[in-house]
Design a protein around this motif. Structure first.
Motif, short mmCIF file in Angstrom:
data_model
loop_
_atom_site.label_atom_id
_atom_site.label_comp_id
_atom_site.label_asym_id
_atom_site.label_seq_id
_atom_site.Cartn_x
_atom_site.Cartn_y
_atom_site.Cartn_z
N GLY A 3 -13.56 5.31 6.97
CA GLY A 3 -14.03 4.03 7.45
C GLY A 3 -12.96 3.27 8.20
N HIS A 4 -12.93 1.96 8.01
CA HIS A 4 -12.02 1.11 8.76
C HIS A 4 -10.57 1.27 8.28
CE1 HIS A 4 -11.09 -2.13 11.49
NE2 HIS A 4 -10.60 -2.89 10.52
N ALA A 5 -10.39 1.47 6.99
CA ALA A 5 -9.03 1.58 6.42
C ALA A 5 -8.59 3.04 6.40
CB ALA A 5 -8.99 0.97 5.03
N VAL A 6 -8.14 3.54 7.52
CA VAL A 6 -7.72 4.94 7.63
C VAL A 6 -6.63 5.25 6.61
CG1 VAL A 6 -6.71 6.67 9.17
CG2 VAL A 6 -8.29 4.95 10.09
N LEU B 209 0.82 -1.21 0.00
CA LEU B 209 0.00 0.00 0.00
C LEU B 209 0.86 1.26 0.00
CD1 LEU B 209 -2.77 -1.00 2.57
CD2 LEU B 209 -3.10 -0.59 0.12
N PRO B 210 0.52 2.26 -0.83
CA PRO B 210 1.31 3.50 -0.91
C PRO B 210 1.47 4.20 0.44
CG PRO B 210 -0.20 3.37 -2.76
CD PRO B 210 -0.55 2.24 -1.84
N ALA B 211 0.45 4.15 1.28
CA ALA B 211 0.53 4.85 2.58
C ALA B 211 1.69 4.31 3.42
CB ALA B 211 -0.79 4.70 3.34
N PHE B 212 1.94 3.03 3.35
CA PHE B 212 3.01 2.44 4.15
C PHE B 212 4.37 2.60 3.47
CE2 PHE B 212 -0.89 0.52 5.55
CZ PHE B 212 -0.77 0.55 6.93
N GLU C 269 -3.18 10.84 3.27
CA GLU C 269 -2.23 11.92 3.57
C GLU C 269 -2.27 12.29 5.05
OE1 GLU C 269 0.02 12.80 1.48
OE2 GLU C 269 -0.88 11.51 -0.06
N ILE C 270 -3.47 12.35 5.62
CA ILE C 270 -3.60 12.65 7.05
C ILE C 270 -2.96 11.54 7.87
CG2 ILE C 270 -5.25 12.95 8.94
CD1 ILE C 270 -7.12 14.31 6.96
N PHE C 271 -3.20 10.31 7.47
CA PHE C 271 -2.64 9.14 8.13
C PHE C 271 -1.11 9.24 8.19
CE2 PHE C 271 -0.77 4.86 7.53
CZ PHE C 271 -1.30 4.16 8.60
N ILE C 272 -0.50 9.52 7.05
CA ILE C 272 0.96 9.62 6.97
C ILE C 272 1.47 10.78 7.82
CG2 ILE C 272 2.91 10.10 5.42
CD1 ILE C 272 1.22 8.75 3.20
N ASP C 273 0.84 11.93 7.69
CA ASP C 273 1.30 13.12 8.41
C ASP C 273 1.18 12.96 9.92
OD1 ASP C 273 2.12 16.02 8.39
OD2 ASP C 273 0.17 16.23 9.37
N LEU C 274 0.07 12.41 10.38
CA LEU C 274 -0.13 12.25 11.82
C LEU C 274 0.90 11.30 12.42
CD1 LEU C 274 -4.03 12.10 12.13
CD2 LEU C 274 -2.52 13.90 12.97
N ILE C 275 1.20 10.22 11.71
CA ILE C 275 2.15 9.25 12.24
C ILE C 275 3.57 9.82 12.24
CG2 ILE C 275 3.25 7.02 11.80
CD1 ILE C 275 0.53 5.97 10.92
N LYS C 276 3.96 10.47 11.15
CA LYS C 276 5.30 11.05 11.10
C LYS C 276 5.47 12.14 12.17
CE LYS C 276 6.75 10.18 6.33
NZ LYS C 276 7.23 10.78 5.07
#
Length: 289
Positions: free
Chosen positions: A257-260, A44-47, A266-273
């Protein structure tokens, strides 16, 4: 990508190391499913977005992907968390990172929560993404009812008739029936995740996390979709409202939904970093002071 296997108890776990092998910060990703294996996450691109800055570690959990295991033997908490610990210890010896974060999504979030209970000191921080956890037996039974409908419909009609008069409608009673187990572990069952649920049925709907957030001893980031049909946001919302632990950071994401990691990539990546860098910065400041 480096691929190799390590031994944990009686099996070999398949491990995948990607990204910046020389990075001082590593992230261990726990896939969901349960039983989906690591490759769907890796692709997955997000990871993949984390691979530039961090050493990204993945592994096929016991009975998933290339980590072969007979699920009929069961998946007790001690065994599956020992598997995570085996990967952690091997990785710390194999690579040069100085900080390790744990990410868990869906069932991986449940596994990460179990690791938080058993050995939190192994990690600098934990990220829970739509974690499949409940905080009371009532919530666990509701979760069971919602998730069980699809696979019960796939069973033979005669078996469905046999299940109707069950005196004990609990998931433990359901999964203990020999006909149910025979079906679940037969070629006729096309839902692989239910095999993992059956293997964990002795504890999965009983092990709840009422004090997880209150007792968290390391920084913890929680990402939850407001439209998640599997892990209801109301359960986490309620639990978050009752904790004053400043180590907990919670984000409820709209239109998600379930797959953030797909719905809000983009929000997922930014929040984790941001969480990782802020945690490391705070730790560095604490040491200097």
């Amino acid at each position: 990508m480096n691929t190799y296997s390590i031994k944990s108890h009686n099996i070999h776990l398949q491990v995948y190391a990607l990204g910046n092998i020389q990075a001082r910060t590593a992230v261990l990703f726990l896939h969901g499913g349960p039983g989906s294996g690591a490759m769907p996450v890796i692709e997955l691109p997000a990871f993949q977005a984390f691979e530039k800055d961090y050493l990204c570690l993945h592994f096929d959990q016991r009975g998933s992907g290339k980590s072969n295991y007979d699920l009929k033997e069961g998946l007790p908490i001690e065994l599956i968390t020992d598997d995570v610990l085996a990967v952690v210890k091997d990785s710390k010896e194999r690579y040069n990172f100085t900080s390790l974060f744990l990410w868990g999504g869906s069932f991986g979030g449940c596994l990460a929560s179990l690791c938080m209970e058993r050995f939190p000191s192994e990690f600098n921080g934990v990220i829970l993404s739509s974690p499949a956890i409940t905080f009371s037996r009532e919530q666990a039974l509701d979760f069971y009812k919602r998730m069980s409908a699809p696979y019960q419909k796939r069973m033979d009609p005669s078996m469905q008739n046999e299940l109707q008069p069950l005196d004990d409608p609990t998931p433990e009673a359901f999964f203990s029936l020999s006909k149910v187990r025979d079906f679940i572990f037969s070629p006729q069952n096309t839902i692989s995740s239910i095999q993992h649920i059956a293997a964990m049925s002795s504890w999965f709907f009983n092990h709840v996390f009422p004090y997880l957030f209150d007792e968290a001893s390391i920084p913890t980031l929680i990402l939850q979709g407001k439209e998640d049909p599997i892990c209801l946001y109301q359960n986490i919302d309620q639990q978050i409202s009752m904790t004053s632990n400043k180590l907990i950071q919670y984000h409820l994401l709209e239109s998600c939904g379930h797959a953030v990691f797909e719905d809000q990539k983009e929000i997922f990546i930014d929040l984790i970093k941001t969480f990782i860098e802020d945690t490391l910065s705070a730790s560095s400041s604490s040491i200097q002071s």
